[in-house]
Design a protein around this motif. Structure first.
Motif, mmCIF file in Angstrom:
data_model
loop_
_atom_site.group_PDB
_atom_site.id
_atom_site.type_symbol
_atom_site.label_atom_id
_atom_site.label_comp_id
_atom_site.label_asym_id
_atom_site.label_seq_id
_atom_site.Cartn_x
_atom_site.Cartn_y
_atom_site.Cartn_z
ATOM 1 N N CYS A 107 0.806 -1.213 0.000
ATOM 2 C CA CYS A 107 0.000 0.000 0.000
ATOM 3 C C CYS A 107 0.848 1.275 0.000
ATOM 4 C CB CYS A 107 -0.917 0.002 1.208
ATOM 5 S SG CYS A 107 -0.016 0.151 2.781
ATOM 6 N N CYS A 166 -0.812 -2.167 5.113
ATOM 7 C CA CYS A 166 -0.954 -3.592 4.773
ATOM 8 C C CYS A 166 0.079 -4.501 5.428
ATOM 9 C CB CYS A 166 -0.933 -3.779 3.267
ATOM 10 S SG CYS A 166 0.690 -3.590 2.501
ATOM 11 N N CYS A 198 1.277 -11.281 0.956
ATOM 12 C CA CYS A 198 1.428 -10.838 2.344
ATOM 13 C C CYS A 198 2.444 -11.674 3.112
ATOM 14 C CB CYS A 198 0.085 -10.876 3.065
ATOM 15 S SG CYS A 198 -0.490 -12.557 3.444
ATOM 16 N N LEU A 235 -2.280 -7.276 6.526
ATOM 17 C CA LEU A 235 -3.508 -7.632 5.834
ATOM 18 C C LEU A 235 -3.295 -8.803 4.882
ATOM 19 C CD1 LEU A 235 -4.859 -4.094 4.913
ATOM 20 C CD2 LEU A 235 -5.429 -5.502 6.892
ATOM 21 N N ARG A 277 -5.708 -10.991 2.042
ATOM 22 C CA ARG A 277 -7.006 -11.030 1.376
ATOM 23 C C ARG A 277 -7.374 -12.430 0.913
ATOM 24 N NH1 ARG A 277 -5.075 -5.738 -0.110
ATOM 25 N NH2 ARG A 277 -6.612 -4.228 0.552
#
Length: 159
Positions: A44, A49, A107, A138, A140
């Motif tokens: 980000c 993140c 991540c 984070l 996803r």
């Protein structure tokens, strides 16, 4: 007009590295673009993140939120530095693979760095402590279940 360059000397993954860069060069860009250590991901670029997390003098930090010149004289450990000496994945990385905690993998470096920092300070964390430690990272894809399982597995194996 060219920008003034400043010398930066950082111990990275146990090796002293020296280079020059502009005052506003972020640590993540220094690692990726200057030193070609691309395991640390730029996500980000706002510190939200956690994909860019590295260890700075043993503490997990967001490398997108600091300048390389701020790390001058410090010790930085990237995801590459958490591998075994022969370059194979470390115990924590193995646990991530075994529990399928790597889905897309974007991540993962930041998660592994955050988990490593946790296990260094607390070798037997409970689920709540694990979730707190990775709360700033984070993901996803996994829903965190497998990531928590990976950290618990690594903790169990190092007892």
């Amino acid at each position: 007009m060219s920008e003034q360059l400043y010398p930066v000397a950082i111990e990275i993954n146990g090796v002293r590295r020296e280079a020059q860069g502009p005052a506003r060069l972020t640590l993540v860009d220094f690692l990726r673009d200057t030193l070609l250590l691309t395991g640390t991901h730029a996500g980000c670029e706002h510190g939200i993140c956690g994909a860019c997390s590295v260890l700075l003098d043993g503490q997990a930090v967001r490398s997108c939120l600091m300048y390389a010149v701020q790390a001058d004289g410090c010790s930085v450990t990237t995801i590459e530095g958490l591998a075994r000496p022969d370059g194979t994945p470390g115990a924590l990385q193995d646990a991530f693979c075994e529990t399928h905690a790597t889905q897309c993998g974007y991540c993962t470096p930041g998660m592994v760095v955050a988990a490593h920092a946790l296990l260094e300070s607390n070798p037997a964390p409970d689920e709540h402590e694990i979730r707190e430690a990775i709360g700033g990272n984070l993901c996803r894809c996994t829903g965190y279940k497998q990531i928590v399982e990976a950290i618990q597995l690594a903790a169990d194996r190092t007892k």
